[in-house]
Design a protein around this motif. Structure first.
Motif, PDB file in Angstrom:
ATOM      1  N   TYR A   1      60.515  18.618  41.441  1.00  0.00           N
ATOM      2  CA  TYR A   1      60.338  20.080  41.150  1.00  0.00           C
ATOM      3  C   TYR A   1      58.936  20.451  41.390  1.00  0.00           C
ATOM      4  O   TYR A   1      57.942  20.004  41.133  1.00  0.00           O
ATOM      5  CB  TYR A   1      60.503  20.441  39.591  1.00  0.00           C
ATOM      6  N   VAL A   2      58.841  21.516  42.365  1.00  0.00           N
ATOM      7  CA  VAL A   2      57.621  21.832  42.919  1.00  0.00           C
ATOM      8  C   VAL A   2      57.475  23.186  42.868  1.00  0.00           C
ATOM      9  O   VAL A   2      57.991  24.148  43.350  1.00  0.00           O
ATOM     10  CB  VAL A   2      57.526  21.421  44.545  1.00  0.00           C
ATOM     11  N   GLU A   3      56.063  23.487  42.083  1.00  0.00           N
ATOM     12  CA  GLU A   3      55.988  25.039  42.025  1.00  0.00           C
ATOM     13  C   GLU A   3      54.170  25.019  42.188  1.00  0.00           C
ATOM     14  O   GLU A   3      53.723  24.383  41.196  1.00  0.00           O
ATOM     15  CB  GLU A   3      56.343  25.595  40.655  1.00  0.00           C
ATOM     16  N   GLY A   4      53.967  26.056  43.021  1.00  0.00           N
ATOM     17  CA  GLY A   4      52.522  26.200  43.364  1.00  0.00           C
ATOM     18  C   GLY A   4      51.669  27.269  42.367  1.00  0.00           C
ATOM     19  O   GLY A   4      52.448  27.427  41.364  1.00  0.00           O
ATOM     20  N   ILE A   5      50.527  27.471  43.007  1.00  0.00           N
ATOM     21  CA  ILE A   5      49.824  28.521  42.160  1.00  0.00           C
ATOM     22  C   ILE A   5      49.667  29.785  42.607  1.00  0.00           C
ATOM     23  O   ILE A   5      48.939  30.796  42.267  1.00  0.00           O
ATOM     24  CB  ILE A   5      48.264  27.758  41.938  1.00  0.00           C
ATOM     25  N   SER A   6      50.565  30.041  43.822  1.00  0.00           N
ATOM     26  CA  SER A   6      50.299  31.406  44.477  1.00  0.00           C
ATOM     27  C   SER A   6      50.757  32.592  43.993  1.00  0.00           C
ATOM     28  O   SER A   6      50.080  33.650  44.217  1.00  0.00           O
ATOM     29  CB  SER A   6      50.763  31.379  45.845  1.00  0.00           C
TER      30      SER A   6
ATOM     31  N   GLU B   1      36.435  31.237  36.431  1.00  0.00           N
ATOM     32  CA  GLU B   1      34.776  31.162  36.199  1.00  0.00           C
ATOM     33  C   GLU B   1      34.361  32.426  36.470  1.00  0.00           C
ATOM     34  O   GLU B   1      33.621  33.306  35.873  1.00  0.00           O
ATOM     35  CB  GLU B   1      34.123  30.179  36.911  1.00  0.00           C
ATOM     36  N   LYS B   2      35.017  33.207  37.620  1.00  0.00           N
ATOM     37  CA  LYS B   2      34.521  34.453  38.184  1.00  0.00           C
ATOM     38  C   LYS B   2      35.566  35.735  38.068  1.00  0.00           C
ATOM     39  O   LYS B   2      35.542  36.659  38.755  1.00  0.00           O
ATOM     40  CB  LYS B   2      34.352  34.288  39.820  1.00  0.00           C
ATOM     41  N   GLY B   3      36.664  35.335  37.417  1.00  0.00           N
ATOM     42  CA  GLY B   3      37.584  36.240  37.129  1.00  0.00           C
ATOM     43  C   GLY B   3      38.361  36.980  38.474  1.00  0.00           C
ATOM     44  O   GLY B   3      38.669  38.049  38.528  1.00  0.00           O
ATOM     45  N   LEU B   4      38.342  35.937  39.550  1.00  0.00           N
ATOM     46  CA  LEU B   4      38.835  36.340  40.615  1.00  0.00           C
ATOM     47  C   LEU B   4      40.478  36.162  40.659  1.00  0.00           C
ATOM     48  O   LEU B   4      41.078  35.717  39.898  1.00  0.00           O
ATOM     49  CB  LEU B   4      38.332  35.413  41.791  1.00  0.00           C
ATOM     50  N   ASP B   5      40.918  37.188  41.494  1.00  0.00           N
ATOM     51  CA  ASP B   5      42.536  37.089  42.007  1.00  0.00           C
ATOM     52  C   ASP B   5      42.726  35.928  42.722  1.00  0.00           C
ATOM     53  O   ASP B   5      41.839  35.251  43.675  1.00  0.00           O
ATOM     54  CB  ASP B   5      42.881  38.336  42.539  1.00  0.00           C
ATOM     55  N   PHE B   6      43.988  35.555  42.841  1.00  0.00           N
ATOM     56  CA  PHE B   6      44.363  34.026  43.749  1.00  0.00           C
ATOM     57  C   PHE B   6      43.989  34.500  45.120  1.00  0.00           C
ATOM     58  O   PHE B   6      43.232  33.706  45.750  1.00  0.00           O
ATOM     59  CB  PHE B   6      45.895  33.890  43.494  1.00  0.00           C
ATOM     60  N   ASP B   7      44.362  35.576  45.609  1.00  0.00           N
ATOM     61  CA  ASP B   7      43.934  35.900  47.255  1.00  0.00           C
ATOM     62  C   ASP B   7      42.700  35.565  47.494  1.00  0.00           C
ATOM     63  O   ASP B   7      42.019  34.984  48.551  1.00  0.00           O
ATOM     64  CB  ASP B   7      44.354  37.246  47.577  1.00  0.00           C
ATOM     65  N   VAL B   8      41.722  36.175  46.647  1.00  0.00           N
ATOM     66  CA  VAL B   8      39.888  36.315  46.995  1.00  0.00           C
ATOM     67  C   VAL B   8      39.631  34.866  46.765  1.00  0.00           C
ATOM     68  O   VAL B   8      38.888  34.295  47.489  1.00  0.00           O
ATOM     69  CB  VAL B   8      39.317  37.168  45.911  1.00  0.00           C
ATOM     70  N   ALA B   9      40.143  34.158  45.597  1.00  0.00           N
ATOM     71  CA  ALA B   9      39.768  32.803  45.677  1.00  0.00           C
ATOM     72  C   ALA B   9      40.145  31.623  46.659  1.00  0.00           C
ATOM     73  O   ALA B   9      39.457  31.004  47.028  1.00  0.00           O
ATOM     74  CB  ALA B   9      40.428  32.052  44.180  1.00  0.00           C
ATOM     75  N   LEU B  10      41.348  32.025  47.201  1.00  0.00           N
ATOM     76  CA  LEU B  10      41.769  31.198  48.188  1.00  0.00           C
ATOM     77  C   LEU B  10      40.855  31.468  49.578  1.00  0.00           C
ATOM     78  O   LEU B  10      40.748  30.540  50.270  1.00  0.00           O
ATOM     79  CB  LEU B  10      43.384  31.798  48.770  1.00  0.00           C
ATOM     80  N   GLN B  11      40.690  32.732  49.695  1.00  0.00           N
ATOM     81  CA  GLN B  11      39.612  33.299  51.054  1.00  0.00           C
ATOM     82  C   GLN B  11      38.363  32.414  50.817  1.00  0.00           C
ATOM     83  O   GLN B  11      37.820  31.634  51.689  1.00  0.00           O
ATOM     84  CB  GLN B  11      39.605  34.586  50.985  1.00  0.00           C
ATOM     85  N   ASP B  12      37.835  32.170  49.815  1.00  0.00           N
ATOM     86  CA  ASP B  12      36.707  31.555  49.251  1.00  0.00           C
ATOM     87  C   ASP B  12      36.787  30.075  49.509  1.00  0.00           C
ATOM     88  O   ASP B  12      36.019  29.249  50.369  1.00  0.00           O
ATOM     89  CB  ASP B  12      36.271  31.508  47.917  1.00  0.00           C
ATOM     90  N   ALA B  13      37.940  29.529  49.244  1.00  0.00           N
ATOM     91  CA  ALA B  13      38.231  28.125  49.430  1.00  0.00           C
ATOM     92  C   ALA B  13      38.340  27.897  50.998  1.00  0.00           C
ATOM     93  O   ALA B  13      37.834  26.952  51.399  1.00  0.00           O
ATOM     94  CB  ALA B  13      39.635  27.546  48.756  1.00  0.00           C
ATOM     95  N   GLN B  14      38.625  28.870  51.616  1.00  0.00           N
ATOM     96  CA  GLN B  14      38.856  28.540  53.242  1.00  0.00           C
ATOM     97  C   GLN B  14      37.465  28.841  53.923  1.00  0.00           C
ATOM     98  O   GLN B  14      37.232  27.904  54.787  1.00  0.00           O
ATOM     99  CB  GLN B  14      39.985  29.584  53.859  1.00  0.00           C
TER     100      GLN B  14
END
Ligand code: HSE
Length: 463
Positions: free
Chosen positions: A251-256, A198-211
């Protein structure tokens, strides 16, 4: 004590005297519950049990009393329970208490939880747990011990929080040969993916928001690397197909490692990317996998946003069914924990044969159907390649795919920027086996005209 009202608006309630008569006819010994942990889930259950006591008693047919809680911080817990029950800092005082019928484990992790749960079972206690990691890894041992001790182990809260998906799989869909399950079963990653799109964020920024918002933990590894979702998918797979829990085969693959450019390209092609827990029955075994997945944007499940969870279950008789709700949080999880307590209260005098089996299928009817290695799964793929913008490049790539018998479904070439001799190519394939796409990717990456690694994301039609 008056229960309910004669009428309220257009809703009809039974007369209080009738309900009181029912309850006094059923005046049985209360069920005694011991809580291990009084954190988010434990205190949520304590609160909802207290708040909805009368309603729950009318359903369960007897009173449910929390008589003891074991916590690390006795002083804090003492204030929370306000004299309603005993507080101890020794969990053995709960699991060994001869008065307690049901032990509710809300500590999490497996140390010392596994030992405590096995001790509770050995002592003849029924167990309710929200602990997916414990069950996905040690479930077989726990269920074997529980069967021997003739006690129930209930775990509705372990998968998708407040959504009654275990109940649906074990009971509501019991007529069906379940074919596949696909679920958004981790709210943290779904929130991050929604933010990225929705906001065109990179993963690291979105993760910080979630935290910052308290959705992601300080150490978010289990969520973002797909482990939490894999625990839940493992449990659903066991119940759906009547196989032992086999987390080590998932089989486990995340989103990082997911890039926002792929979310954007997927959207241009009419897809959304979700972290799905998938389990599917095939002729040669069971697929059990967690990974980012492209889904057509018009599918209902593709529109599940933020921290919400949703699970799609496909049965041969019923077709596709979908379950949606909050997958975490104090009261949604408490809702599932208390449903288990009520189930146990209703069934605890029943013979083992008349109870719902732990894994939905009778213990002597579990199947040895293998979980397939990821190379053997069949699905379709999104590939993104950075290539030289020159004659013949596309022809070479399509020849490699054709050599592996992989058919192309759609192809998108981005216009190269002026003065830049490179461009992105996005290829969507038809269904193939993972080992063929792996071979094709190796050959494509070996081409001089292909720069950097090929990005590969699996796709599901969910139809
Ligand atoms: N951490 C999980 C989630 C909730 O983000 O959905 C508990 O399983």
């Amino acid at each position: 004590m008056a229960v309910g009202k004669i009428s309220e608006g257009s809703v009809y309630y039974d007369k209080p005297s009738k309900i009181n008569n029912f309850l006094s006819r059923k005046r049985m010994k209360p069920i005694k519950v011991g809580l291990l942990g009084l954190g988010t889930v434990g205190y949520g259950a304590f609160r909802v049990l207290a708040r909805n006591q009368e309603e729950i008693q009318r359903r369960a047919g007897r009173c449910i009393d929390v008589t003891k809680v074991a916590v690390r911080n006795v002083e804090r817990a003492g204030k929370l329970v306000d004299g309603v029950c005993e507080v101890t800092d020794n969990p053995l005082n709960v699991v060994m208490d001869p008065e307690i019928d049901i032990v509710v484990e809300t500590i999490g992790g497996d140390d010392p939880t596994l030992e405590l749960v096995l001790k509770a079972i050995d002592n003849g206690k029924h167990v309710v747990t929200a602990n997916k990691a414990l069950l996905a890894v040690h479930g077989n041992e726990i269920f074997t011990a529980a069967r021997k001790a003739n006690v129930m182990v209930a775990f509705e809260a372990a998968v998708a929080g407040g959504i009654p998906i275990i109940k649906a799989l074990r009971e509501g869909l019991t007529a069906n040969r379940i074919q596949w399950i696909a679920g958004i079963i981790n709210g943290t990653t779904n929130f991050i993916l929604s933010e990225m799109r929705e906001k065109g964020l990179d993963f690291d920024v979105a993760l910080q928001d979630a935290q910052r918002l308290g959705y992601a933990e300080a150490d978010p590894t289990f969520d973002i690397e797909g482990v939490d979702a894999a625990h839940k998918a493992t449990i659903m797979s066991a119940i759906a197909f009547g196989v032992p829990v086999q987390f080590n085969k998932a089989y486990v693959e995340g989103i990082s490692k997911l890039s926002s450019i792929d979310i954007k390209y997927a959207e241009e092609l009419g897809y959304r990317i979700k972290l799905l827990g998938i389990t599917r029955r095939t002729d040669i075994g069971i697929e059990l996998r967690v990974h980012p997945t492209l889904i057509l944007a018009k599918r209902l499940i593709a529109n599940v946003e933020g921290v919400m969870n949703a699970v799609l279950v496909h049965g041969d008789a019923v077709g596709a069914t979908m379950y949606y709700g909050k997958g975490a949080g104090a009261e949604p999880t408490a809702s599932a924990v208390i449903a288990d307590i009520v189930d146990i209260t209703r069934l605890h005098t029943a013979d083992q044969e008349n109870r719902v089996p732990y894994l939905a299928f009778q213990h002597d009817a579990l199947s040895s159907m293998p979980v397939l290695p990821i190379e053997q799964i069949r699905t379709s793929y999104y590939l993104r390649l950075r290539v030289a913008d020159q004659t013949g490049v596309l022809a070479e790539i399509t020849r490699i795919l054709a050599n592996q018998n992989i058919s192309i479904d759609a192809l998108l070439q981005k216009e190269s920027r002026e003065g830049e001799p490179q461009t992105d190519i996005i290829i969507l394939t038809h269904e193939t086996q993972e080992k063929f796409i792996n071979s094709a990717i190796s050959c494509i990456e070996a081409l001089d005209t292909v720069f950097s690694q090929v990005t590969r994301i699996r796709m599901e039609t969910l139809s």
